[in-house]
Motif scaffolding. Sequence first.
Motif, PDB file in Angstrom:
ATOM      1  N   HIS A  36       0.848  -1.191   0.000  1.00  0.00           N
ATOM      2  CA  HIS A  36       0.000   0.000   0.000  1.00  0.00           C
ATOM      3  C   HIS A  36       0.881   1.238   0.000  1.00  0.00           C
ATOM      4  O   HIS A  36       1.869   1.299   0.729  1.00  0.00           O
ATOM      5  CB  HIS A  36      -0.877   0.042   1.254  1.00  0.00           C
ATOM      6  CG  HIS A  36      -1.746  -1.156   1.412  1.00  0.00           C
ATOM      7  ND1 HIS A  36      -3.014  -1.232   0.892  1.00  0.00           N
ATOM      8  CD2 HIS A  36      -1.518  -2.338   2.023  1.00  0.00           C
ATOM      9  CE1 HIS A  36      -3.532  -2.406   1.187  1.00  0.00           C
ATOM     10  NE2 HIS A  36      -2.651  -3.094   1.867  1.00  0.00           N
ATOM     11  N   LEU A  37       0.503   2.203  -0.806  1.00  0.00           N
ATOM     12  CA  LEU A  37       1.126   3.526  -0.746  1.00  0.00           C
ATOM     13  C   LEU A  37       0.362   4.296   0.316  1.00  0.00           C
ATOM     14  O   LEU A  37      -0.833   4.538   0.185  1.00  0.00           O
ATOM     15  CB  LEU A  37       1.038   4.226  -2.099  1.00  0.00           C
ATOM     16  CG  LEU A  37       1.602   5.635  -2.173  1.00  0.00           C
ATOM     17  CD1 LEU A  37       3.098   5.641  -1.885  1.00  0.00           C
ATOM     18  CD2 LEU A  37       1.338   6.229  -3.549  1.00  0.00           C
ATOM     19  N   VAL A  38       1.037   4.659   1.393  1.00  0.00           N
ATOM     20  CA  VAL A  38       0.376   5.271   2.538  1.00  0.00           C
ATOM     21  C   VAL A  38       0.463   6.790   2.491  1.00  0.00           C
ATOM     22  O   VAL A  38      -0.478   7.488   2.853  1.00  0.00           O
ATOM     23  CB  VAL A  38       0.988   4.731   3.853  1.00  0.00           C
ATOM     24  CG1 VAL A  38       0.304   5.335   5.061  1.00  0.00           C
ATOM     25  CG2 VAL A  38       0.902   3.218   3.898  1.00  0.00           C
ATOM     26  N   LYS A  39       1.601   7.290   2.036  1.00  0.00           N
ATOM     27  CA  LYS A  39       1.800   8.735   2.044  1.00  0.00           C
ATOM     28  C   LYS A  39       2.850   9.107   1.011  1.00  0.00           C
ATOM     29  O   LYS A  39       3.774   8.345   0.764  1.00  0.00           O
ATOM     30  CB  LYS A  39       2.276   9.169   3.438  1.00  0.00           C
ATOM     31  CG  LYS A  39       2.535  10.648   3.605  1.00  0.00           C
ATOM     32  CD  LYS A  39       2.991  10.954   5.026  1.00  0.00           C
ATOM     33  CE  LYS A  39       3.345  12.398   5.205  1.00  0.00           C
ATOM     34  NZ  LYS A  39       3.856  12.665   6.551  1.00  0.00           N
ATOM     35  N   VAL A  40       2.717  10.279   0.412  1.00  0.00           N
ATOM     36  CA  VAL A  40       3.742  10.857  -0.448  1.00  0.00           C
ATOM     37  C   VAL A  40       4.168  12.149   0.221  1.00  0.00           C
ATOM     38  O   VAL A  40       3.370  13.070   0.396  1.00  0.00           O
ATOM     39  CB  VAL A  40       3.231  11.133  -1.871  1.00  0.00           C
ATOM     40  CG1 VAL A  40       4.313  11.816  -2.696  1.00  0.00           C
ATOM     41  CG2 VAL A  40       2.778   9.846  -2.537  1.00  0.00           C
ATOM     42  N   GLU A  41       5.413  12.209   0.625  1.00  0.00           N
ATOM     43  CA  GLU A  41       5.948  13.379   1.320  1.00  0.00           C
ATOM     44  C   GLU A  41       6.768  14.218   0.345  1.00  0.00           C
ATOM     45  O   GLU A  41       7.666  13.700  -0.319  1.00  0.00           O
ATOM     46  CB  GLU A  41       6.826  12.909   2.478  1.00  0.00           C
ATOM     47  CG  GLU A  41       7.476  13.993   3.264  1.00  0.00           C
ATOM     48  CD  GLU A  41       8.394  13.431   4.341  1.00  0.00           C
ATOM     49  OE1 GLU A  41       9.082  14.247   4.963  1.00  0.00           O
ATOM     50  OE2 GLU A  41       8.448  12.205   4.537  1.00  0.00           O
ATOM     51  N   VAL A  42       6.439  15.489   0.223  1.00  0.00           N
ATOM     52  CA  VAL A  42       7.207  16.403  -0.619  1.00  0.00           C
ATOM     53  C   VAL A  42       8.428  16.834   0.187  1.00  0.00           C
ATOM     54  O   VAL A  42       8.302  17.442   1.241  1.00  0.00           O
ATOM     55  CB  VAL A  42       6.382  17.632  -1.026  1.00  0.00           C
ATOM     56  CG1 VAL A  42       7.218  18.575  -1.882  1.00  0.00           C
ATOM     57  CG2 VAL A  42       5.118  17.219  -1.750  1.00  0.00           C
ATOM     58  N   VAL A  43       9.621  16.504  -0.303  1.00  0.00           N
ATOM     59  CA  VAL A  43      10.854  16.889   0.376  1.00  0.00           C
ATOM     60  C   VAL A  43      11.337  18.234  -0.141  1.00  0.00           C
ATOM     61  O   VAL A  43      11.658  19.131   0.628  1.00  0.00           O
ATOM     62  CB  VAL A  43      11.951  15.802   0.189  1.00  0.00           C
ATOM     63  CG1 VAL A  43      13.256  16.228   0.829  1.00  0.00           C
ATOM     64  CG2 VAL A  43      11.475  14.465   0.740  1.00  0.00           C
ATOM     65  N   LYS A  44      11.374  18.364  -1.465  1.00  0.00           N
ATOM     66  CA  LYS A  44      11.803  19.612  -2.085  1.00  0.00           C
ATOM     67  C   LYS A  44      11.204  19.662  -3.486  1.00  0.00           C
ATOM     68  O   LYS A  44      11.213  18.660  -4.197  1.00  0.00           O
ATOM     69  CB  LYS A  44      13.333  19.666  -2.168  1.00  0.00           C
ATOM     70  CG  LYS A  44      13.882  20.942  -2.754  1.00  0.00           C
ATOM     71  CD  LYS A  44      15.395  20.933  -2.791  1.00  0.00           C
ATOM     72  CE  LYS A  44      15.919  22.213  -3.396  1.00  0.00           C
ATOM     73  NZ  LYS A  44      17.373  22.208  -3.489  1.00  0.00           N
ATOM     74  N   ALA A  45      10.720  20.808  -3.863  1.00  0.00           N
ATOM     75  CA  ALA A  45      10.140  20.935  -5.191  1.00  0.00           C
ATOM     76  C   ALA A  45      10.526  22.288  -5.784  1.00  0.00           C
ATOM     77  O   ALA A  45      10.229  23.329  -5.211  1.00  0.00           O
ATOM     78  CB  ALA A  45       8.623  20.813  -5.125  1.00  0.00           C
ATOM     79  N   ASN A  46      11.233  22.225  -6.906  1.00  0.00           N
ATOM     80  CA  ASN A  46      11.489  23.431  -7.684  1.00  0.00           C
ATOM     81  C   ASN A  46      11.289  23.074  -9.150  1.00  0.00           C
ATOM     82  O   ASN A  46      10.892  21.956  -9.463  1.00  0.00           O
ATOM     83  CB  ASN A  46      12.875  24.020  -7.382  1.00  0.00           C
ATOM     84  CG  ASN A  46      14.004  23.064  -7.690  1.00  0.00           C
ATOM     85  OD1 ASN A  46      13.981  22.364  -8.695  1.00  0.00           O
ATOM     86  ND2 ASN A  46      15.003  23.029  -6.821  1.00  0.00           N
ATOM     87  N   LEU A  47      11.569  23.989 -10.049  1.00  0.00           N
ATOM     88  CA  LEU A  47      11.277  23.729 -11.458  1.00  0.00           C
ATOM     89  C   LEU A  47      12.084  22.585 -12.063  1.00  0.00           C
ATOM     90  O   LEU A  47      11.586  21.841 -12.885  1.00  0.00           O
ATOM     91  CB  LEU A  47      11.519  25.005 -12.281  1.00  0.00           C
ATOM     92  CG  LEU A  47      10.420  26.044 -12.222  1.00  0.00           C
ATOM     93  CD1 LEU A  47      10.818  27.264 -13.030  1.00  0.00           C
ATOM     94  CD2 LEU A  47       9.113  25.474 -12.727  1.00  0.00           C
ATOM     95  N   LEU A  48      13.331  22.447 -11.681  1.00  0.00           N
ATOM     96  CA  LEU A  48      14.190  21.465 -12.331  1.00  0.00           C
ATOM     97  C   LEU A  48      14.188  20.091 -11.676  1.00  0.00           C
ATOM     98  O   LEU A  48      14.475  19.092 -12.322  1.00  0.00           O
ATOM     99  CB  LEU A  48      15.626  21.999 -12.385  1.00  0.00           C
ATOM    100  CG  LEU A  48      15.795  23.302 -13.157  1.00  0.00           C
ATOM    101  CD1 LEU A  48      17.226  23.778 -13.068  1.00  0.00           C
ATOM    102  CD2 LEU A  48      15.359  23.132 -14.599  1.00  0.00           C
ATOM    103  N   GLU A  49      13.889  20.033 -10.389  1.00  0.00           N
ATOM    104  CA  GLU A  49      13.932  18.744  -9.700  1.00  0.00           C
ATOM    105  C   GLU A  49      12.930  18.729  -8.553  1.00  0.00           C
ATOM    106  O   GLU A  49      12.764  19.718  -7.857  1.00  0.00           O
ATOM    107  CB  GLU A  49      15.334  18.489  -9.144  1.00  0.00           C
ATOM    108  CG  GLU A  49      15.436  17.197  -8.366  1.00  0.00           C
ATOM    109  CD  GLU A  49      16.771  17.029  -7.682  1.00  0.00           C
ATOM    110  OE1 GLU A  49      17.496  16.114  -8.065  1.00  0.00           O
ATOM    111  OE2 GLU A  49      17.068  17.823  -6.754  1.00  0.00           O
TER     112      GLU A  49
END
Length: 161
Positions: A36-49
Amino acid sequence: MIGELRALRTLCLLGALSLTGCASWFSDESVDPTVHLVKVEVVKANLLEQRFTLHLRVDNPNDSDLTVRRLTYKVYLERFLLSEGEHEHWFTVTPHSSRFFKVPVRTNLWPQIRDVVKLLRKPERPIPYRLEGELEIGLFIGQDVHLKRNGVIIPGDFIPE
């Protein structure tokens, strides 16, 4: 001559009987584990990565230990392909229990980044997901369990460490 023939028959009979015992080594009446996929945690988000951590849970419905070797996966959130890849991490799930693990993910979703981040930051709404892939299990001989699971991630779910 008759004694040799009896000895040969006896030897053949013993060989056949021993082979039927070997068949039980390979026949497995266990139930496939579920992931089961329980959670998706955003660690870092910018345009390139973008960096995420996928929090997954493996359920072992069987009476014996389950050794997990590797996960090959594709994860979709709503209509977006969030990530695909392979994660090799050996661990054991005890009988009739679950084990949580994390998969670090790097991706480039720059065309859809705003929509994906917005989707992940809405705490009031469950997020539909689709998980496809294979879970490689087994201590000595690997066996692939095909995964195809649809579900929802409930924001705010508690993830034990």
